[in-house]
Design a protein around this motif. Structure first.
Motif, mmCIF file in Angstrom:
data_model
loop_
_atom_site.group_PDB
_atom_site.id
_atom_site.type_symbol
_atom_site.label_atom_id
_atom_site.label_comp_id
_atom_site.label_asym_id
_atom_site.label_seq_id
_atom_site.Cartn_x
_atom_site.Cartn_y
_atom_site.Cartn_z
ATOM 1 N N ASP A 1 0.821 -1.206 0.000
ATOM 2 C CA ASP A 1 0.000 0.000 0.000
ATOM 3 C C ASP A 1 0.860 1.264 0.000
ATOM 4 O OD1 ASP A 1 -2.191 1.641 0.049
ATOM 5 O OD2 ASP A 1 -2.365 1.603 2.232
ATOM 6 N N THR A 2 1.555 1.486 -1.093
ATOM 7 C CA THR A 2 2.336 2.709 -1.267
ATOM 8 C C THR A 2 2.573 2.923 -2.755
ATOM 9 O OG1 THR A 2 4.397 3.860 -0.715
ATOM 10 C CG2 THR A 2 4.545 1.510 -1.074
ATOM 11 N N PRO A 3 2.503 4.148 -3.234
ATOM 12 C CA PRO A 3 2.796 4.388 -4.651
ATOM 13 C C PRO A 3 4.300 4.410 -4.889
ATOM 14 C CG PRO A 3 2.270 6.450 -3.587
ATOM 15 C CD PRO A 3 2.091 5.374 -2.545
ATOM 16 N N GLY B 1 -5.466 6.590 5.257
ATOM 17 C CA GLY B 1 -5.338 5.295 4.610
ATOM 18 C C GLY B 1 -5.429 5.300 3.103
ATOM 19 N N LYS B 2 -5.617 6.465 2.487
ATOM 20 C CA LYS B 2 -5.700 6.536 1.025
ATOM 21 C C LYS B 2 -4.644 7.500 0.494
ATOM 22 C CE LYS B 2 -10.645 5.522 0.545
ATOM 23 N NZ LYS B 2 -11.943 5.980 -0.029
ATOM 24 N N TRP B 3 -4.140 7.174 -0.723
ATOM 25 C CA TRP B 3 -3.110 8.004 -1.342
ATOM 26 C C TRP B 3 -3.755 9.065 -2.233
ATOM 27 C CZ3 TRP B 3 1.813 8.180 -0.003
ATOM 28 C CH2 TRP B 3 2.348 7.097 0.698
ATOM 29 N N TYR B 4 -3.280 10.303 -2.080
ATOM 30 C CA TYR B 4 -3.769 11.419 -2.885
ATOM 31 C C TYR B 4 -2.565 12.113 -3.528
ATOM 32 C CZ TYR B 4 -8.131 10.792 -0.306
ATOM 33 O OH TYR B 4 -9.286 10.266 0.238
ATOM 34 N N SER B 5 -2.779 12.619 -4.725
ATOM 35 C CA SER B 5 -1.689 13.301 -5.427
ATOM 36 C C SER B 5 -2.028 14.764 -5.648
ATOM 37 C CB SER B 5 -1.415 12.633 -6.779
ATOM 38 O OG SER B 5 -2.538 12.734 -7.623
ATOM 39 N N SER B 6 -1.001 15.578 -5.675
ATOM 40 C CA SER B 6 -1.116 16.989 -6.037
ATOM 41 C C SER B 6 -0.014 17.296 -7.045
ATOM 42 C CB SER B 6 -0.971 17.878 -4.796
ATOM 43 O OG SER B 6 0.282 17.653 -4.156
ATOM 44 N N ASN C 1 9.517 15.257 -11.115
ATOM 45 C CA ASN C 1 8.579 15.450 -10.004
ATOM 46 C C ASN C 1 7.286 16.061 -10.535
ATOM 47 O OD1 ASN C 1 8.332 17.676 -7.167
ATOM 48 N ND2 ASN C 1 7.421 15.679 -7.418
ATOM 49 N N VAL C 2 6.504 15.247 -11.242
ATOM 50 C CA VAL C 2 5.261 15.737 -11.832
ATOM 51 C C VAL C 2 4.149 15.772 -10.785
ATOM 52 C CG1 VAL C 2 3.514 15.319 -13.595
ATOM 53 C CG2 VAL C 2 5.926 14.915 -14.105
ATOM 54 N N LEU C 3 4.034 14.703 -9.993
ATOM 55 C CA LEU C 3 3.018 14.640 -8.947
ATOM 56 C C LEU C 3 3.664 14.363 -7.596
ATOM 57 C CD1 LEU C 3 0.214 12.487 -10.668
ATOM 58 C CD2 LEU C 3 0.283 14.980 -10.407
ATOM 59 N N ASP C 4 3.124 14.990 -6.569
ATOM 60 C CA ASP C 4 3.497 14.684 -5.186
ATOM 61 C C ASP C 4 2.399 13.801 -4.588
ATOM 62 O OD1 ASP C 4 5.876 16.151 -5.037
ATOM 63 O OD2 ASP C 4 4.767 18.017 -4.675
ATOM 64 N N TRP C 5 2.823 12.801 -3.801
ATOM 65 C CA TRP C 5 1.860 11.857 -3.224
ATOM 66 C C TRP C 5 1.864 11.962 -1.700
ATOM 67 C CZ3 TRP C 5 -1.477 8.785 -6.002
ATOM 68 C CH2 TRP C 5 -1.276 8.773 -7.400
ATOM 69 N N GLU C 6 0.651 11.878 -1.136
ATOM 70 C CA GLU C 6 0.488 11.943 0.308
ATOM 71 C C GLU C 6 -0.621 10.981 0.737
ATOM 72 O OE1 GLU C 6 -0.310 15.286 3.828
ATOM 73 O OE2 GLU C 6 -0.612 15.787 1.700
ATOM 74 N N LYS C 7 -0.369 10.271 1.833
ATOM 75 C CA LYS C 7 -1.360 9.326 2.342
ATOM 76 C C LYS C 7 -2.186 9.990 3.442
ATOM 77 C CE LYS C 7 -1.782 4.471 3.719
ATOM 78 N NZ LYS C 7 -1.028 3.251 4.102
ATOM 79 N N ILE C 8 -3.512 10.016 3.222
ATOM 80 C CA ILE C 8 -4.419 10.640 4.180
ATOM 81 C C ILE C 8 -5.535 9.648 4.512
ATOM 82 C CG2 ILE C 8 -5.981 12.575 4.631
ATOM 83 C CD1 ILE C 8 -4.427 14.168 2.538
#
Length: 297
Positions: free
Chosen positions: A155-157, A186-191, A177-184
């Motif tokens: 469970d990690t990108p 229990g789910k991964w979100y990108s910005s 570094n096109v997208l930054d990923w953060e886990k919130i």
């Protein structure tokens, strides 16, 4: 303008120039896969937005001839709104934030709220631009799910590290570094990461560079006497200096070459715009660089 006035053509000569009309906006529509946006970019997307800003919106059902006529009138009679529209379109197409719009052009966007309102309205008119931003960034980011040794998905990108795009002329540009990923929760979100804006700009800008450079080379190779008159490539403009009696022919040849369909940019037949994308141009002439005026063709 004052500096340009210092550049004066020699006796019996004149400066001439031809520039592509909204070439980057046209290419944004092309890469976004939007026939509607490409059509308006070729006709005048800045003027289309202007028509909404001044409360006299153009009708999508109008013919291209009627739209061109209306857009030309708007450009002439509503210059302040037209300049505002140009800045909204260009900055928004390349992911400029309302904060950046306000910082770069405070006279046009007095507050961040003003910039956000205009940008939001633009994206309401053309939501496909934001969709293209996201789709391209997700494709180039290349994020995948990592697998453990037993094959189970962890469970990690995992970002590939180096991804790239290649434009139709074969130019390759790599991004880290096109997208930054953060886990919130229990789910991964990108910005969007720091390379996102560079990625969005590279296809239209790099392709525009390929188009104008090949046009200049073709003029030089196929029409040497016109080629020898070339002086500058200025963003999306070819600038030359010819004898007064040769100006008309230089403009004709430059138009023929610059407006020719681009074989690297095939079109969907359903768009009804021909087999390959072509981009219109405008010409101007003058005795000095600062006093050049438009030419009707």
């Amino acid at each position: 303008k004052w500096v340009k006035e210092c550049f004066v053509a020699p006796p019996d000569h004149m400066f001439w120039a031809r520039d592509f009309s909204a070439i980057e906006a046209v290419l944004v529509g092309y890469f976004a896969g939007s026939a509607r946006y490409t059509r308006f970019a070729k006709l005048g997307v800045h003027a289309y937005l202007t028509s909404h800003l001044v409360g006299r919106p153009a009708d999508l059902a109008w013919s291209d001839v009627d739209l061109r006529t209306y857009f030309a009138d708007l450009k002439r009679t509503d210059k302040p709104s037209y300049e505002t529209a140009k800045r909204v379109v260009h900055l928004s197409n390349y992911m400029g934030t309302p904060n950046r719009m306000h910082q770069e052009y405070p006279e046009t966007f007095p507050t961040v709220k003003d910039a956000a309102k205009l940008q939001g309205f633009y994206f309401e008119l053309f939501p496909e631009i934001r969709t293209w931003h996201r789709d391209l960034c997700e494709r180039v980011d290349g994020t995948k799910r990592r697998k453990a040794e037993d094959g189970e998905v962890v469970d990690t990108p995992w970002t590939l590290g180096v991804a790239y795009v290649k434009n139709p002329f074969g130019y390759v540009h790599r991004f880290y570094n096109v997208l930054d990923w953060e886990k919130i929760d229990g789910k991964w979100y990108s910005s969007y990461g720091e390379d996102a804006k560079r990625l969005i700009a590279t296809l239209p800008q790099g392709t525009a560079a390929g188009i104008i450079k090949r046009a200049a080379r073709t003029i030089w190779e196929d029409y040497p006497w016109v080629g020898q008159s070339l002086r500058l490539l200025i963003h999306d403009e070819i600038f030359g200096e010819s004898k007064e009696g040769d100006i008309e022919e230089a403009l004709r040849i430059s138009r023929m070459i610059m407006e020719a369909p681009v074989p690297e940019l095939p079109l969907d037949p359903s768009w009804g715009m021909g087999e390959f994308l072509s981009i219109g141009t405008e010409a101007k002439v003058g005795k000095s660089w600062g006093s050049m005026g438009g030419v009707k063709e």
